[in-house]
Enzyme design. Structure first.
Site, PDB file in Angstrom:
ATOM      1  N   TRP A   1      -7.048  -2.189  -4.769  1.00  0.00           N
ATOM      2  CA  TRP A   1      -5.631  -2.243  -5.173  1.00  0.00           C
ATOM      3  C   TRP A   1      -5.455  -1.798  -6.614  1.00  0.00           C
ATOM      4  CZ3 TRP A   1      -3.920  -1.918  -0.731  1.00  0.00           C
ATOM      5  CH2 TRP A   1      -4.379  -2.717   0.310  1.00  0.00           C
ATOM      6  N   ASP A   2      -6.387  -2.193  -7.468  1.00  0.00           N
ATOM      7  CA  ASP A   2      -6.321  -1.734  -8.861  1.00  0.00           C
ATOM      8  C   ASP A   2      -6.411  -0.205  -8.930  1.00  0.00           C
ATOM      9  OD1 ASP A   2      -5.990  -4.105 -10.218  1.00  0.00           O
ATOM     10  OD2 ASP A   2      -8.109  -4.396 -10.636  1.00  0.00           O
ATOM     11  N   LEU A   3      -7.353   0.363  -8.187  1.00  0.00           N
ATOM     12  CA  LEU A   3      -7.532   1.821  -8.253  1.00  0.00           C
ATOM     13  C   LEU A   3      -6.324   2.542  -7.662  1.00  0.00           C
ATOM     14  CD1 LEU A   3     -11.312   2.152  -7.326  1.00  0.00           C
ATOM     15  CD2 LEU A   3     -10.278   2.387  -9.592  1.00  0.00           C
TER      16      LEU A   3
END
Lengths: 405, 405
Positions: free
Chosen positions: A170-172
């Site tokens: 999700w961060d990426l």
């Protein structure tokens, strides 16, 4: 009209300056992608660094390999934002980009003097791109968004409860979406001269993914409650297998052509047809093979168990077969030419204080635009003096600025 | 200078036309993101649809909820590219965008008349953005890239071998990167009038992620071989716990402040300090708590097991505590206001042939730009006639075109 792939001497995002105030993965990965495309990215940190400055993995000296990779190609400025001088320098830094737009990228909870309302008074055409955890601005990180977004419950065998993916997906994905936001807002600025505040919530990135793949619609229209299903591919045939030499391989057969090639290579056509007929299964469509996935894996498992990974590779020479060996990070580097200098994306690069390691450029290859070297991360505060001097040509760096340069 | 967030009546990517020739997740998700930002995305499929047209999840009538979500807001054209008429219509469709750039987005193995070399002869400023599996153009899908990229070996408990994440993370990340490619290439086109061929490999997206997070550098500089470690967070403290009512919660304490808040809420300060002292552990830094993670979880587990999820939520009222419940897709819809019409990203939308379900807009919120409705997918071939008529104003649709409209 120009000729195709007309070479250009400037990197893709030449002339775009971004002030990044960030920590951890999402916004730093966005800044990295922008820097790798040629933007001038200035990361601002408090004196001594933000909470990610010593984040694992570390090298033998305790320096962060994580920070050193996610901040390559950026400039680093340390500012004490608890002081009014530091805050004023930060405002000035954000608002003074010329001749391009002023872009402020952050995944931190900024308010007061660093809010869009305050900054856009100083720079009416400011572009501010801001990531929060939840849409209400509440805190959330990849782990606490992931648990809310359904995927851990369908990952793994299901025997141990929900399984987190370790990839900070999700961060990426949020980072890549922040890059889109910067590019779209800059496009609008170039067309109209207008800036704007663009916001994104990490939880929205995850929930939109669950919706866009049809998983939420599946609940709402069918009442489906999907269960964890090991390494089976969803909706067609695919599974993982252990080999005789304790390696693993993933095999995928989505299309009829891939399925036929897999049967040819393993010689299991007759056996599988007979077993399927006996059990009332069909194998002649994607959906039928998904329904028969346990039967198919039962037949394939001894075939893999009797062969080493090298023997599997030899038997799977047909390019119509979609498969691959599992590799850990060390095996990637040792075995896969895609993870070596044979791949132009990777360059052996010397990182001061870390030595040399294989380092990635942007994965995008632009035919008409030069590709930058992977670059190295700045020392923390390396550019404090030079960046602030440009802001204040007639004075010394202010009291709020760190001067470890 | 303009005023902040000056409203604009046009959606963000107004005037950008993209011809998408695609299947499965990566390029369709890129086309979806572009359409959600207001681009005119025309998806081209062979008669009857591409290999993803009946992909799971399906509704009760066997129609794909997956396709219906990933192709929202696009126009659909069916063309038989095995016929010379169909191929000519496809070339014309790709090359005739005016006044904006001609953008061709594909994740299929196109060559011959649909190669960049051939198309850019017809349209010298063509922008072609192309995803392949591997950098050499070889086939690979999310599953066969994922097994090569190290993450399955560190996901899950490690007892069952490598664990695939079920989220098609690489496809979604590649899709978001393709959107960047379109935007950067369009930016270059607007500045210079030049087109170009931009390529991206799915395996490069995955391997760049492994490199950028420092995992490959960790192998190269430290010789580390990371093992699967359950749901523990990496490098700081975080773990998942079962509650008394058979739910699960993820708890994260990266910063000292989050850690202190967790101890306050659970009342385990004294107990944990004594246990840590007895076993020679320290709890006063991120790295120390990572080293002591099993001890910490041993102390926390009975605390969670004695409480229902609602009781955990009541005890964790302090916003400094970073935690969240695990939810499956049905629980997301039933429990989480972020996954409801209370979140402006989600809109109850009627999809012809499917009924109404909660549907996601773009997660990006642009202060100065209108947000489009989530939209619905076209019927396959719905726009064949109208799109081809615009190409050939003086003639009937060609023999290569499907006419099910």
């Amino acid at each position: 009209m120009s000729t195709p792939n007309t070479p250009c001497e400037q990197p893709p995002l030449h002339g775009l300056r971004v002030v990044e105030f960030s920590a951890l993965v999402a916004a730093p990965s966005a800044g990295l992608a922008l820097a790798q495309l040629g933007a001038d990215v200035i990361r601002v940190d408090p004196p001594g660094g933000n909470i990610d400055v010593r984040r694992a993995p570390l090298n033998a000296d305790g320096k962060s390999l994580y920070w050193a990779n996610l901040n390559r190609g950026k400039r680093s400025v340390e500012l004490d934002l608890r002081s009014s001088e530091g805050l004023a320098a930060m405002q000035q830094l954000i608002c003074t980009a010329e001749p391009g737009p002023a872009v402020f990228l952050t995944n931190l909870a900024v308010d007061g003097e660093l809010s869009f309302a305050a900054l856009s008074k100083m720079r009416p055409d400011l572009i501010m791109v801001q990531l929060s955890g939840s849409p209400d601005g509440g805190a959330a990180v990849d782990y606490t968004v992931n648990c809310a977004a359904g995927f851990p419950g369908i990952t793994g065998s299901g025997r141990d409860g929900p399984v987190n993916h370790v990839l900070p997906a999700w961060d990426l994905l949020a980072g890549a979406t922040l890059v889109q936001a910067v590019l779209v807002a800059e496009r609008h600025w170039r067309a109209t001269g207008h800036g704007q505040h663009v916001t994104l919530a990490l939880s929205d990135v995850a929930m939109a993914a669950a919706a866009n793949l049809g998983y939420l619609a599946d609940v709402q229209t069918n009442g489906t409650r999907r269960c964890a299903d090991g390494n089976f591919l969803y909706g067609a045939y695919g599974d993982s297998f252990a080999t005789a030499d304790d390696r693993h391989a993933m095999v995928v057969a989505i299309t009829d052509k891939q399925w036929a090639a897999l049967l040819r290579a393993t010689g299991l056509h007759t056996v599988l047809d007979a077993a399927a007929a006996a059990l009332g299964h069909r194998l002649d469509s994607e959906a039928a093979r998904y329904a028969a996935r346990e039967l198919i894996s039962t037949a394939l498992r001894p075939w893999f168990a009797a062969r080493t990974l090298a023997e599997v590779a030899a038997a799977f020479g047909d390019r119509a077969i979609l498969w691959g060996p599992y590799r850990d990070f060390a095996q990637m580097l040792a075995e896969d030419p895609r993870c070596s200098p044979a791949n132009p994306m990777f360059v052996h690069t010397t990182h001061p204080g870390f030595g040399s390691f294989l380092t990635a450029r942007t994965p995008l290859r632009f035919g008409a635009l030069p590709t930058l070297l992977p670059g190295v991360a700045p020392a923390l505060g390396e550019h404090t003096r030079s960046v602030l001097a440009q802001l204040q040509p007639r004075g010394a760096p202010s009291a709020g600025a760190s001067e470890r340069e």
